[in-house]
Design a protein around this motif. Structure first.
Motif, PDB file in Angstrom:
ATOM      1  N   ILE A  83       0.832  -1.206   0.000  1.00 24.77           N
ATOM      2  CA  ILE A  83       0.000   0.000   0.000  1.00 24.77           C
ATOM      3  C   ILE A  83       0.866   1.255   0.000  1.00 24.77           C
ATOM      4  N   VAL A  84       1.944   1.240   0.794  1.00 21.69           N
ATOM      5  CA  VAL A  84       2.831   2.407   0.844  1.00 21.69           C
ATOM      6  C   VAL A  84       3.518   2.618  -0.499  1.00 21.69           C
ATOM      7  N   VAL A  85       3.960   1.516  -1.148  1.00 26.23           N
ATOM      8  CA  VAL A  85       4.604   1.634  -2.460  1.00 26.23           C
ATOM      9  C   VAL A  85       3.637   2.218  -3.479  1.00 26.23           C
ATOM     10  N   ILE A  86       2.399   1.726  -3.473  1.00 28.76           N
ATOM     11  CA  ILE A  86       1.399   2.268  -4.401  1.00 28.76           C
ATOM     12  C   ILE A  86       1.184   3.750  -4.136  1.00 28.76           C
ATOM     13  N   ALA A  87       1.114   4.116  -2.843  1.00 31.45           N
ATOM     14  CA  ALA A  87       0.922   5.533  -2.509  1.00 31.45           C
ATOM     15  C   ALA A  87       2.110   6.372  -2.952  1.00 31.45           C
ATOM     16  N   MET A  88       3.347   5.866  -2.760  1.00 28.80           N
ATOM     17  CA  MET A  88       4.522   6.636  -3.163  1.00 28.80           C
ATOM     18  C   MET A  88       4.607   6.762  -4.678  1.00 28.80           C
ATOM     19  N   VAL A  89       4.308   5.684  -5.399  1.00 30.38           N
ATOM     20  CA  VAL A  89       4.341   5.760  -6.862  1.00 30.38           C
ATOM     21  C   VAL A  89       3.295   6.741  -7.369  1.00 30.38           C
TER      22      VAL A  89
END
Length: 490
Positions: A35-41
């Motif tokens: 979820i954090v990776v998706i948010a950062m991307v």
């Protein structure tokens, strides 16, 4: 008889099967990191697109301003072959004639009469006054430009003012930012995953402690309790709930052991008497004594039969596999009471007064409620000196059944204990009267299953209109009762 087929669970995908095998800490870390990776991307893409849009808009504003400046020069007839610079070298301005040849330019390397570095003809969007991005142009230092054009007439002849603003600096900035994001996102992902892993481990550590302690508790040490975490959070609430469950299991285990011991004790007495008398009859036959011995054996057998019957009734009423709510059949409890009163009168010389029995309708199991009434009357009949009084009435949505006697009564300290299994306040008298100590326990269990209450009290003295002995009260929710005539007292 048809056979019921087992229900099949839907097949899980390989990803879900894999994640179900992972530990909770690993799953939490994995899903939180995703979820954090998706948010950062998404944030990085939003930043790049927003910055690009801002830079393009800034360059469009610059191009529009240059168009206005050159248009002002034309209108004031001050346009020469070299268009003055605006102080920057990032834009190129050309005035083209109808044949696409340069008439004036801001680029010193572009002479009047030469062909323009802009494409000929210009895109329709540019000619319509809308900026567009043109790539690989050979004007200025070359590269990509935001281009804006405006048709105009010079000395009565058509011409076009074309402005190109270089995008090299903006594209370099975006490229540097993209490179930084490509490097930073994996590094931040690793940092976030490590942080979540540590946080999840610390958060779940009390759960693991509770799990280990619960695993160490066996059926022989249900008195133990789990250590509760200091924080007043959900895990603390879970520990409190588990401790409450252990307390209930401990109470149930103690009650079960006590029940087994009491049942064995109660069954041993009549069985021992039967065995002793049978051994005497077998070793020393005596025709004159055998009839009396047979009568005693029959009495002990009846007592043993009643005890086993009460044990079975109590076990059935507490069986968790049976439906917890009684049947919804509407029962005239007054008819049940009057029928049991007639039966009890045939078994005793005591006076049973049922003149205070009036109408009362309840929902429930007719056989179970009949046993409740029978056990109450049996108890009163055994402990009464001469009189028993039964009252039944309905008030404020509750049907109340009261059975009183003129016996010694129940001490206040024992009024709750009489509803426990194998409770006898007068051991010798109860055994002689044939009581098993289970009658009132069955009453309490059945009444509770019907949503009612049962309790013991002291009946008022004879001078106050009572009998002075024990008074047992059962209260049940009343069922809707249609208008009907009074059934009459027995």
């Amino acid at each position: 008889m048809s056979r019921r087929l087992p229900l099949r669970r839907p097949a899980l995908g390989p990803v879900r099967r894999l994640t179900r095998r992972l530990r909770l800490r690993t799953r939490v870390t994995m899903w939180a990191t995703v979820i954090v990776v998706i948010a950062m991307v998404a944030a990085g893409l939003g930043l790049l697109l927003g910055l690009r849009h801002s830079m393009w808009r800034d360059r469009d504003s610059t191009a529009s301003q240059r168009l206005s400046d050159v248009t002002s020069l034309v209108r004031h007839d001050r346009l020469g072959s070299l268009i003055p610079s605006n102080g920057g070298d990032a834009d190129v301005v050309e005035v083209l004639d109808a044949h696409g040849k340069v008439r004036a330019s801001s680029d010193v390397d572009t002479r009047p009469g030469s062909l323009s570095g802009f494409p000929t003809p210009l895109p329709a969007r540019v000619l319509a006054g809308h900026p567009a991005t043109l790539r690989g142009l050979g004007i200025g230092d070359g590269g990509d430009f935001r281009v804006l054009a405006r048709p105009i007439r010079i000395d009565g002849r058509p011409a076009t003012i074309v402005v190109g603003v270089s995008l090299s600096q903006a594209e370099h900035t975006l490229s540097s930012l993209t490179t930084g994001l490509v490097v930073a996102v994996p590094a931040l992902t690793a940092l976030v995953a490590w942080t979540i892993w540590l946080t999840a481990g610390r958060t779940l550590r009390p759960v693991e402690t509770l799990r280990r302690q619960a695993a160490d508790i066996t059926a022989t040490d249900l008195h133990r309790r789990l250590d509760l975490p200091a924080c007043q959070d959900e895990i603390h609430a879970l520990g409190v709930t588990l401790n409450d469950m252990l307390a209930r299991l401990d109470d149930a285990s103690v009650a079960q052991r006590r029940f087994v011991v009491d049942a064995a004790h109660e069954l041993r007495s009549p069985l021992t008497a039967l065995r002793a008398q049978l051994e005497v009859m077998s070793s020393y036959p005596d025709p004159t004594r055998d009839p009396r011995t047979a009568a005693a054996l029959l009495e002990d057998t009846v007592r043993l039969h009643d005890l086993v019957k009460d044990l079975l009734a109590l076990a059935r009423s507490e069986d968790p596999a049976r439906p917890r709510s009684p049947a919804t059949r509407v029962i005239d409890l007054d008819e049940v009471v009057l029928a049991e009163v007639r039966r009890q009168r045939s078994l005793t010389r005591a006076d049973i007064d049922a003149r205070r029995v009036s109408g009362g309708r309840v929902r429930g199991d007719a056989e179970a409620l009949r046993r409740v009434v029978r056990n109450l009357l049996d108890n009163a009949r055994r402990h009464a000196d001469q009189r028993v009084r039964v009252a039944l009435g309905e008030r404020d949505g509750t049907v109340e059944l009261t059975v009183s006697d003129d016996g010694a009564g129940i001490p206040a300290a024992d009024r709750l204990r009489v509803f426990e299994r194998f409770t006898r306040l007068d051991e010798a008298r109860s055994r002689e009267a044939g009581g098993s100590g289970l009658g009132l326990a069955i009453v309490s269990t059945v009444v509770t299953a019907h949503g009612g209450t049962a309790y013991a009290d002291q009946d008022p003295a004879p001078d106050d209109g009572g009998l002075g002995g024990a008074r047992l009260v059962v209260r049940l929710p009343a069922a809707p009762s249609p208008g009907r005539a009074h059934p009459g007292a027995a």
